[in-house]
Write a protein that holds these residues in place. Sequence first.
Motif, PDB file in Angstrom:
ATOM      1  N   ILE A 137     126.577  41.958  83.261  1.00 56.35           N
ATOM      2  CA  ILE A 137     126.847  42.347  84.652  1.00 56.35           C
ATOM      3  C   ILE A 137     125.537  42.561  85.406  1.00 56.35           C
ATOM      4  O   ILE A 137     125.364  42.081  86.530  1.00 56.35           O
ATOM      5  CB  ILE A 137     127.710  43.627  84.698  1.00 56.35           C
ATOM      6  N   ASN A 138     124.602  43.279  84.797  1.00 59.90           N
ATOM      7  CA  ASN A 138     123.329  43.565  85.466  1.00 59.90           C
ATOM      8  C   ASN A 138     122.498  42.313  85.690  1.00 59.90           C
ATOM      9  O   ASN A 138     121.712  42.235  86.646  1.00 59.90           O
ATOM     10  CB  ASN A 138     122.531  44.597  84.669  1.00 59.90           C
ATOM     11  N   LYS A 177     135.614  57.680  76.023  1.00 60.62           N
ATOM     12  CA  LYS A 177     135.760  57.576  74.572  1.00 60.62           C
ATOM     13  C   LYS A 177     134.678  56.642  74.027  1.00 60.62           C
ATOM     14  O   LYS A 177     134.228  55.724  74.734  1.00 60.62           O
ATOM     15  CB  LYS A 177     137.141  57.036  74.224  1.00 60.62           C
ATOM     16  N   PRO A 178     134.242  56.857  72.795  1.00 56.81           N
ATOM     17  CA  PRO A 178     133.164  56.027  72.231  1.00 56.81           C
ATOM     18  C   PRO A 178     133.429  54.527  72.312  1.00 56.81           C
ATOM     19  O   PRO A 178     132.510  53.751  72.590  1.00 56.81           O
ATOM     20  CB  PRO A 178     133.075  56.507  70.777  1.00 56.81           C
ATOM     21  N   THR A 179     134.679  54.109  72.077  1.00 53.18           N
ATOM     22  CA  THR A 179     134.984  52.670  72.139  1.00 53.18           C
ATOM     23  C   THR A 179     134.825  52.150  73.557  1.00 53.18           C
ATOM     24  O   THR A 179     134.267  51.068  73.779  1.00 53.18           O
ATOM     25  CB  THR A 179     136.406  52.401  71.643  1.00 53.18           C
ATOM     26  N   THR A 180     135.317  52.907  74.544  1.00 60.19           N
ATOM     27  CA  THR A 180     135.180  52.500  75.948  1.00 60.19           C
ATOM     28  C   THR A 180     133.719  52.480  76.357  1.00 60.19           C
ATOM     29  O   THR A 180     133.252  51.546  77.021  1.00 60.19           O
ATOM     30  CB  THR A 180     135.956  53.462  76.867  1.00 60.19           C
ATOM     31  N   GLN A 193     128.777  49.492  77.818  1.00 64.11           N
ATOM     32  CA  GLN A 193     127.357  49.198  77.563  1.00 64.11           C
ATOM     33  C   GLN A 193     127.157  47.718  77.259  1.00 64.11           C
ATOM     34  O   GLN A 193     126.185  47.109  77.715  1.00 64.11           O
ATOM     35  CB  GLN A 193     126.853  50.062  76.411  1.00 64.11           C
ATOM     36  N   ARG A 194     128.057  47.147  76.467  1.00 61.83           N
ATOM     37  CA  ARG A 194     127.955  45.729  76.137  1.00 61.83           C
ATOM     38  C   ARG A 194     128.182  44.867  77.387  1.00 61.83           C
ATOM     39  O   ARG A 194     127.454  43.903  77.633  1.00 61.83           O
ATOM     40  CB  ARG A 194     128.983  45.377  75.059  1.00 61.83           C
ATOM     41  N   ARG A 236     137.020  45.800  84.749  1.00 64.21           N
ATOM     42  CA  ARG A 236     137.277  47.230  84.563  1.00 64.21           C
ATOM     43  C   ARG A 236     135.971  48.025  84.572  1.00 64.21           C
ATOM     44  O   ARG A 236     135.903  49.125  85.111  1.00 64.21           O
ATOM     45  CB  ARG A 236     138.036  47.461  83.257  1.00 64.21           C
ATOM     46  N   THR A 237     134.937  47.453  83.964  1.00 63.39           N
ATOM     47  CA  THR A 237     133.637  48.131  83.945  1.00 63.39           C
ATOM     48  C   THR A 237     133.062  48.252  85.356  1.00 63.39           C
ATOM     49  O   THR A 237     132.652  49.341  85.784  1.00 63.39           O
ATOM     50  CB  THR A 237     132.648  47.365  83.052  1.00 63.39           C
TER      51      THR A 237
END
Length: 379
Positions: free
Chosen positions: A102-103, A88-91, A96-97, A216-217
């Motif tokens: 994380i990276n 979903k767009p929100t997820t 992405q944020r 979760r990401t």
Amino acid sequence: MATVEKRGKCYRITVAAGIDLNGKQIRHRLNWTPDEKLTPRQVEKELNRQIARFEEQVKTGSIAAEGNIRFADFAERYMADYGRPNLKPTTLANYQRNLVRINQAIGHIRLKDLTTFHIQAFYRNLQESGIRSREVATCKVDLMELIGNQRGAMTAFSDRAKVSRATVKQAIDGKPINRASADSIAAALGQKTTKLFEVTPHGEPLAPATIRSYHRTISSILEKAVKWHCIPTNPAEGAELPSMTGHKARYLDEPDTKRMLQLLQAEPIKWRAPIIFDLLSGLRRAELLGLRWQDIDLDTGVVHIVQTSNYVSGAGVYVGTPKTEDSDRYLKVSQTAILILLEYKLFFWSIRHGRMICGRRSGTPGREPQRMTAFLQTR
């Protein structure tokens, strides 16, 4: 034949898989960390099981060469091949944020070398003071005098500064706002930020709920890496997460609710209806804004929660599905909730037709609907 090398608390299992086209030996590696609660005998038994399992996976080809890919590169592939088509767009926006930070922490590590300890260290770092490195600004002048006291001045200034009216009001009241908003306000007034605001650093650890969002990401990406046979197991599964103990949801108690209802009586129905209906129905915000008249049976008082209305920065408003499968449901609401909807519907009908209510014309036909809330509009 597998070889095993102990590195601290971790065991590195290496299995040879032949020669590549350049004559170089192909090696697959697995880092396995035993549970601290296991006895030495149990560790030895589980290690042998991990070795046998890994050898079988290499032999059958279920361990792909993609295990050599860096986490950041695999995350990019995940977002392109799975995230954008399915999330979903929100997820998707949250992932992405989160991936930016994380990276920075683990993006350089190859999938096959990524361990629970790497992920655990990242979560521990997020809980350190100062990780949320940002600046807040508190106004030290009479901002209202600079903006002007005339009617509509604050709204006009808000549009010019490209800052919400609520943020401008917060600055006027002497409450802290973020540095970016302060910079925009100062620029709109042709002043330096430091002349109008007291800028201070605001470093604090991330909240447990935010850290769980990062988890979760990471876990979702690594779970897909397992499914695509890039790695045998998901190293995020063993990571310890911060406790949510002590976290209390903010809600209205009975006196606050009564006071709010009293204050709402003096407000127009276009604002009163969505707030009171939400209070009586307990819907999520997106569910409330996604309601349509066709989803409500005014005779039986049954509401069908079948869609949501959400907003994502950069993408705008979009219509989606409820949060979970169980969220698509039928809900029985009270007679009071139905009556407030009927009053709202009458108001909306009268606006459209320019009719009189209580001896007064209800509004200017053709203009008022654009100023009404998105609640229960025809979509």
